[in-house]
Motif scaffolding. Sequence first.
Motif, mmCIF file in Angstrom:
data_model
loop_
_atom_site.group_PDB
_atom_site.id
_atom_site.type_symbol
_atom_site.label_atom_id
_atom_site.label_comp_id
_atom_site.label_asym_id
_atom_site.label_seq_id
_atom_site.Cartn_x
_atom_site.Cartn_y
_atom_site.Cartn_z
ATOM 1 N N LEU A 56 0.841 -1.193 0.000
ATOM 2 C CA LEU A 56 0.000 0.000 0.000
ATOM 3 C C LEU A 56 0.879 1.247 0.000
ATOM 4 N N TYR A 57 1.891 1.229 0.838
ATOM 5 C CA TYR A 57 2.794 2.375 0.919
ATOM 6 C C TYR A 57 3.466 2.646 -0.427
ATOM 7 N N GLU A 58 3.987 1.588 -1.058
ATOM 8 C CA GLU A 58 4.670 1.765 -2.353
ATOM 9 C C GLU A 58 3.736 2.355 -3.407
ATOM 10 N N THR A 59 2.515 1.820 -3.455
ATOM 11 C CA THR A 59 1.572 2.307 -4.471
ATOM 12 C C THR A 59 1.239 3.778 -4.260
ATOM 13 N N ILE A 60 0.950 4.134 -3.016
ATOM 14 C CA ILE A 60 0.526 5.520 -2.762
ATOM 15 C C ILE A 60 1.719 6.476 -2.863
ATOM 16 N N ALA A 61 2.862 6.050 -2.328
ATOM 17 C CA ALA A 61 4.030 6.945 -2.317
ATOM 18 C C ALA A 61 4.470 7.310 -3.735
ATOM 19 N N GLU A 62 4.265 6.372 -4.661
ATOM 20 C CA GLU A 62 4.636 6.621 -6.057
ATOM 21 C C GLU A 62 3.873 7.819 -6.634
ATOM 22 N N HIS A 63 2.687 8.060 -6.094
ATOM 23 C CA HIS A 63 1.829 9.100 -6.673
ATOM 24 C C HIS A 63 1.575 10.273 -5.732
ATOM 25 N N SER A 64 2.209 10.299 -4.570
ATOM 26 C CA SER A 64 1.931 11.420 -3.662
ATOM 27 C C SER A 64 3.158 11.748 -2.834
ATOM 28 N N ALA A 65 3.077 12.859 -2.106
ATOM 29 C CA ALA A 65 4.235 13.318 -1.335
ATOM 30 C C ALA A 65 4.081 13.043 0.163
ATOM 31 N N TYR A 66 3.090 12.212 0.516
ATOM 32 C CA TYR A 66 2.868 11.941 1.942
ATOM 33 C C TYR A 66 3.952 11.038 2.538
ATOM 34 N N THR A 67 4.161 11.159 3.850
ATOM 35 C CA THR A 67 5.092 10.268 4.550
ATOM 36 C C THR A 67 4.396 8.925 4.809
ATOM 37 N N LYS A 68 5.203 7.940 5.174
ATOM 38 C CA LYS A 68 4.673 6.620 5.469
ATOM 39 C C LYS A 68 3.615 6.692 6.575
ATOM 40 N N LYS A 69 3.946 7.470 7.604
ATOM 41 C CA LYS A 69 3.040 7.593 8.743
ATOM 42 C C LYS A 69 1.687 8.182 8.306
ATOM 43 N N GLU A 70 1.763 9.208 7.475
ATOM 44 C CA GLU A 70 0.529 9.844 6.990
ATOM 45 C C GLU A 70 -0.279 8.888 6.120
ATOM 46 N N ILE A 71 0.424 8.159 5.266
ATOM 47 C CA ILE A 71 -0.263 7.222 4.370
ATOM 48 C C ILE A 71 -0.962 6.125 5.177
ATOM 49 N N MET B 109 -8.948 3.935 -3.947
ATOM 50 C CA MET B 109 -9.596 5.173 -3.533
ATOM 51 C C MET B 109 -8.619 6.147 -2.875
ATOM 52 N N LEU B 110 -7.610 5.591 -2.166
ATOM 53 C CA LEU B 110 -6.618 6.449 -1.495
ATOM 54 C C LEU B 110 -5.853 7.309 -2.497
ATOM 55 N N LEU B 111 -5.768 6.835 -3.715
ATOM 56 C CA LEU B 111 -5.085 7.611 -4.748
ATOM 57 C C LEU B 111 -5.936 8.798 -5.201
ATOM 58 N N LYS B 112 -7.187 8.829 -4.728
ATOM 59 C CA LYS B 112 -8.150 9.867 -5.107
ATOM 60 C C LYS B 112 -8.172 10.121 -6.608
ATOM 61 N N PRO B 113 -8.404 9.072 -7.370
ATOM 62 C CA PRO B 113 -8.420 9.258 -8.829
ATOM 63 C C PRO B 113 -9.685 10.004 -9.255
ATOM 64 N N LYS B 114 -9.622 10.632 -10.420
ATOM 65 C CA LYS B 114 -10.830 11.246 -10.997
ATOM 66 C C LYS B 114 -11.729 10.151 -11.544
ATOM 67 N N LEU B 115 -11.077 9.101 -12.054
ATOM 68 C CA LEU B 115 -11.820 8.009 -12.682
ATOM 69 C C LEU B 115 -11.314 6.677 -12.166
ATOM 70 N N LEU B 116 -12.237 5.859 -11.705
ATOM 71 C CA LEU B 116 -11.873 4.536 -11.207
ATOM 72 C C LEU B 116 -12.447 3.465 -12.132
ATOM 73 N N LEU B 117 -11.590 2.576 -12.595
ATOM 74 C CA LEU B 117 -12.039 1.456 -13.415
ATOM 75 C C LEU B 117 -12.134 0.241 -12.497
ATOM 76 N N ALA B 118 -13.347 -0.174 -12.200
ATOM 77 C CA ALA B 118 -13.543 -1.253 -11.225
ATOM 78 C C ALA B 118 -13.985 -2.513 -11.961
ATOM 79 N N ASP B 119 -13.065 -3.457 -12.102
ATOM 80 C CA ASP B 119 -13.333 -4.670 -12.877
ATOM 81 C C ASP B 119 -13.794 -5.781 -11.945
ATOM 82 N N GLU B 120 -15.074 -6.031 -11.917
ATOM 83 C CA GLU B 120 -15.636 -7.059 -11.022
ATOM 84 C C GLU B 120 -15.084 -6.919 -9.601
ATOM 85 N N PRO B 121 -15.223 -5.747 -8.994
ATOM 86 C CA PRO B 121 -14.537 -5.536 -7.719
ATOM 87 C C PRO B 121 -15.065 -6.408 -6.583
#
Length: 256
Positions: free
Chosen positions: A108-123, A164-176
């Motif tokens: 989770l940390y790797e995915t979010i950190a790649e797209h945001s500037a938050y610290t691990k603790k914040e994420i 959802m944590l990535l706060k995308p404008k568009l989410l593609l949900a394939d049989e979620p």
Amino acid sequence: MALLDICNVNITYDKKNIVSDVSLSIDEGQILGIVGKSGCGKSTLLKAILNILPDNASLTSGEIFYKGQNLNDLSNKAWQEIRGRQISMIFQNAKTSFCPVRTIGQQLYETIAEHSAYTKKEIFAQAIDLFDKIRLQNGEKILNSYPFELSGGTNQRIAIAIAMLLKPKLLLADEPTSALDVVSQMQVIKEMMKLQQIFQTSIILVSHNINLVSRVANKIAIMQEGKIVEYNFTKQIMHNPQHQFTKELLQSIYHL
Ligand SMILES: Nc1ncnc2c1ncn2[C@@H]1O[C@H](COP(=O)(O)OP(=O)(O)OP(=O)(O)O)[C@@H](O)[C@H]1O
Ligand SMILES: [Mg+2]
């Protein structure tokens, strides 16, 4: 202007046509359902939107526009900006989309950190907060777990939360919700809609289950053998279906 415009898209695998002349669009904050039988090309279409089709596939004609910009024209760098942060995807099989040998928290940390500037603790704090909203208790413990230690349903909920944590404008949900029993499916979709309202995300929701999709979608596209055979507002589709295949899909839920 639509958030996403799919115009006359054709996709082949090994030169064989799989998706034929598909045109769909979705506005900001809206939910578009795509319903069709296994193998009709739903996942292929979603992968084409995100430009992650496998090597043997090709988008032979048609265009996809995101906020008016032709996605065919984007550079790799521009794609990195768009993937995750603007458009993100929940894959059909959540369990296999996680790496088995690293904890949920690490991934989770790797995915979010790649797209945001938050610290691990914040994420992690944001993640636990969001887990709570979708009724995943013991967030701390989940972050320290490996995917195989959790149920398929829990893995799917986590995949939804990460997307959802990535706060995308568009989410593609394939049989979620495919790994869940029918009762939990509706529950998780409701939870997803809560997040959708918080973040004002547009969602393309792909499913076999027209009943479930009709509870949340503004519009529904019915797909059969790579073609969109009917596309309309949910109310029209459910109460005044035009195509024979749509009628069959609806009959199958009334039988249940
Ligand atoms: N990598 C691939 N190479 C060749 N053919 C493929 C590949 N992936 C999918 N296909 C074929 O393309 C068609 C559409 O597959 P796709 O996965 O898009 O269907 P789907 O509607 O998502 O089905 P499901 O509901 O089972 O997930 C199927 O006939 C499938 O066998
Ligand atoms: Mg699929």
